[in-house]
Design an enzyme around this catalytic site. Structure first.
Site, PDB file in Angstrom:
ATOM      1  N   TRP A  36       0.210  -1.161  -0.186  1.00  0.00           N
ATOM      2  CA  TRP A  36      -0.363  -0.430   0.190  1.00  0.00           C
ATOM      3  C   TRP A  36       0.496   1.619   0.517  1.00  0.00           C
ATOM      4  CZ3 TRP A  36      -0.743  -4.396   3.449  1.00  0.00           C
ATOM      5  CH2 TRP A  36       0.050  -4.223   4.930  1.00  0.00           C
ATOM      6  N   GLU A  49      -5.357   1.328   5.893  1.00  0.00           N
ATOM      7  CA  GLU A  49      -5.714   1.624   7.025  1.00  0.00           C
ATOM      8  C   GLU A  49      -6.578   0.597   8.039  1.00  0.00           C
ATOM      9  OE1 GLU A  49      -3.568   3.499   8.561  1.00  0.00           O
ATOM     10  OE2 GLU A  49      -2.427   3.564   7.037  1.00  0.00           O
ATOM     11  N   GLN A  54      -6.610  -3.433  13.760  1.00  0.00           N
ATOM     12  CA  GLN A  54      -6.401  -4.766  15.076  1.00  0.00           C
ATOM     13  C   GLN A  54      -5.552  -5.865  13.927  1.00  0.00           C
ATOM     14  OE1 GLN A  54      -8.236  -3.904  17.420  1.00  0.00           O
ATOM     15  NE2 GLN A  54      -9.634  -2.892  17.627  1.00  0.00           N
ATOM     16  N   LEU A  92     -10.483 -12.365   7.710  1.00  0.00           N
ATOM     17  CA  LEU A  92      -9.510 -10.959   8.409  1.00  0.00           C
ATOM     18  C   LEU A  92     -10.706 -10.644  10.288  1.00  0.00           C
ATOM     19  CD1 LEU A  92      -7.209  -9.723   7.708  1.00  0.00           C
ATOM     20  CD2 LEU A  92      -8.974  -8.314   5.846  1.00  0.00           C
ATOM     21  N   GLY A  93     -11.974 -11.007   9.883  1.00  0.00           N
ATOM     22  CA  GLY A  93     -12.221 -10.672  11.175  1.00  0.00           C
ATOM     23  C   GLY A  93     -12.936  -9.068  11.459  1.00  0.00           C
ATOM     24  N   TYR A  94     -13.458  -9.055  12.128  1.00  0.00           N
ATOM     25  CA  TYR A  94     -14.206  -7.424  12.137  1.00  0.00           C
ATOM     26  C   TYR A  94     -14.568  -7.094  10.549  1.00  0.00           C
ATOM     27  CZ  TYR A  94     -10.659  -7.753  17.040  1.00  0.00           C
ATOM     28  OH  TYR A  94     -10.464  -7.790  17.536  1.00  0.00           O
ATOM     29  N   TYR A 132      -8.868   8.715  13.558  1.00  0.00           N
ATOM     30  CA  TYR A 132      -7.014   8.190  13.260  1.00  0.00           C
ATOM     31  C   TYR A 132      -7.060   7.777  11.760  1.00  0.00           C
ATOM     32  CZ  TYR A 132      -3.487   4.550  11.803  1.00  0.00           C
ATOM     33  OH  TYR A 132      -2.477   4.150  11.675  1.00  0.00           O
ATOM     34  N   ASP A 150      -2.414   6.371  16.852  1.00  0.00           N
ATOM     35  CA  ASP A 150      -3.036   5.108  17.137  1.00  0.00           C
ATOM     36  C   ASP A 150      -2.097   4.503  18.478  1.00  0.00           C
ATOM     37  OD1 ASP A 150      -0.723   4.350  16.520  1.00  0.00           O
ATOM     38  OD2 ASP A 150      -1.595   2.893  14.929  1.00  0.00           O
ATOM     39  N   CYS A 204      10.337   1.314  18.400  1.00  0.00           N
ATOM     40  CA  CYS A 204       9.631   1.088  20.161  1.00  0.00           C
ATOM     41  C   CYS A 204       8.418   0.010  19.790  1.00  0.00           C
ATOM     42  CB  CYS A 204       9.295   2.467  19.562  1.00  0.00           C
ATOM     43  SG  CYS A 204       8.708   2.995  21.497  1.00  0.00           S
ATOM     44  N   CYS A 214      16.972   3.329  17.798  1.00  0.00           N
ATOM     45  CA  CYS A 214      15.930   4.205  17.488  1.00  0.00           C
ATOM     46  C   CYS A 214      17.199   5.546  17.402  1.00  0.00           C
ATOM     47  CB  CYS A 214      14.665   4.525  18.581  1.00  0.00           C
ATOM     48  SG  CYS A 214      13.860   5.638  18.898  1.00  0.00           S
TER      49      CYS A 214
HETATM   50  S1  SF4 Z   1      14.588   5.240  22.616  1.00  0.00           S
HETATM   51 FE1  SF4 Z   1      12.991   4.772  21.022  1.00  0.00          FE
HETATM   52  S2  SF4 Z   1      12.399   2.731  21.458  1.00  0.00           S
HETATM   53 FE2  SF4 Z   1      13.725   3.283  22.947  1.00  0.00          FE
HETATM   54  S3  SF4 Z   1      11.717   3.475  24.513  1.00  0.00           S
HETATM   55 FE3  SF4 Z   1      12.560   5.474  23.478  1.00  0.00          FE
HETATM   56  S4  SF4 Z   1      11.098   6.208  21.431  1.00  0.00           S
HETATM   57 FE4  SF4 Z   1      10.737   4.331  22.404  1.00  0.00          FE
END
Ligand code: SF4
Length: 359
Positions: A36, A49, A54, A92-94, A132, A150, A204, A214
């Site tokens: 997509w 989206e 879910q 796929l549900g929902y 969202y 989200d 994250c 990160c």
């Molecule tokens: S450093 Fe990045 S991956 Fe680690 S908790 Fe913070 S935002 Fe999340």
């Protein structure tokens, strides 16, 4: 709010301000190749989206391409047989997502002359589209500074600001949306939305965030304070309601009995095997079968299965009962055509599996 003052509103705002410069280059180098993302056609972005709500990315890939093949544009979706749309969504549900997609496609044809609306308010007014999804479509397809907040984004923002407020509170979502609105980078709104989503989905992550990889690691307060593992906080969930059911797999020759569910409520308009509340013994199930008008033989096997919805659990016992007639209160479908011809939700489809049994 109290929390903001404790940590310093100034510090939090500076963390937000630092996001575009860190996230945009990272996203452009690390974005996953997803079907997509090939273009910014609003129909494709909208469909992805809705499917991704879910549902895991890997599960959506195949469905997304097959759905587009069957309904390649908004007109095709608006004019499709509703059962054919549900059939493409099967598994796929929902399912209310599929019904709302088609309702929205009809609104786009009738109210917007078949052209996907471009303003946030018009997009938000379409059936099945919440804040969202409207934010995602409006920023990705039309370059508007409209955040798409989200669970992924709330997790990232809770951690980067070391916020211990439950992220499911509407006030928290409102606050995060307001903070993001102020820092949307003109000309890169779509990429910025996707960069936040991508960071939450790939770096994250809910468990074991990859802080060393990160792009926010030098400004993230959870990393600094060692709190990433306990964030985000959520309000404790209510227990799911348990419902017991006896399901009847009635067969007559090569046919099996099905019926359509109500037009409202859970799994609306999908198909099911006949069922009643409560769990019955095999003998009681045979007696109950006669009340449907079938002439039953003894059950050949039974299966017990649990299907979990968001708020309800179905605890089901299914009896496989050969019958000597085909009463018209059911639709009788050839067993080998069952999975191709009607939309049978997973809660019932699992009784088609040829696996363990008892009796
Ligand atoms: S450093 Fe990045 S991956 Fe680690 S908790 Fe913070 S935002 Fe999340």
């Amino acid at each position: 709010m109290k929390e903001f003052f404790r940590k310093g509103l100034f510090a939090v705002q500076n963390i937000y301000k630092a996001l575009p410069v860190r996230l945009l280059p990272w996203f452009r180098e690390n974005a996953r190749d997803l079907p997509w993302r090939k273009d910014k056609n609003p129909y494709r972005v909208w469909l992805s989206e809705i499917m991704l709500q879910q549902t895991r990315v890997e599960a959506v890939r195949g469905y997304f391409l097959q759905f587009l093949e069957a309904f390649p544009h908004i007109r095709a979706l608006a004019e499709a047989d509703p059962d054919a749309v549900l059939k493409k969504w099967e598994g796929l549900g929902y399912y209310s997502r599929a019904r709302n997609l088609q309702k929205a496609a009809k609104v786009i044809m009738e109210v917007h002359d078949g052209k996907f609306p471009e303003t946030y308010a018009e997009i938000l007014a379409l059936p099945g589209i919440g804040a969202y999804t409207a934010g995602a479509i409006s920023s990705i397809c039309f370059e508007k500074p409209t955040p798409a907040v989200d669970g992924n984004v709330l997790r990232v923002t809770a951690r980067m600001t070391d916020s211990h407020s439950p992220i499911d509170l509407p006030a928290v979502k409102k606050e995060v949306t307001g903070n993001l609105e102020k820092i949307y980078p003109a000309g890169s709104c779509g990429d910025f939305t996707q960069s936040l989503m991508e960071l939450g989905a790939t770096v994250c992550t809910p468990k074991s965030p990859h802080c060393t990889a990160c792009p926010l690691s030098d400004i993230c307060l959870a990393k600094k304070h060692g709190t990433a593992a306990v964030l985000p906080k959520k309000t404790p969930k209510k227990q799911r309601r348990k419902e017991e059911k006896t399901v009847f797999f009635f067969t007559c020759g090569d046919k099996v009995a099905v019926q359509k569910r109500n037009a409202e409520g859970l799994l609306a308009n999908l198909w099911e095997f006949p069922n009643i509340p409560d769990v019955l013994s095999a003998d009681a199930a045979v007696k109950a079968a006669t009340a449907f008008g079938v002439l039953p033989d003894a059950p050949t096997k039974a299966k017990e299965r649990i299907h979990i919805f968001t708020h309800i659990e179905w605890h089901m016992t299914c009896y496989y009962i050969p019958c000597r007639n085909t009463p018209s209160c059911f639709v009788w479908v050839k067993q080998d055509e069952l999975s191709q011809s009607i939309a049978l939700p997973t809660a019932f489809k699992m009784f088609l599996e040829d696996d363990d049994d008892r009796i």
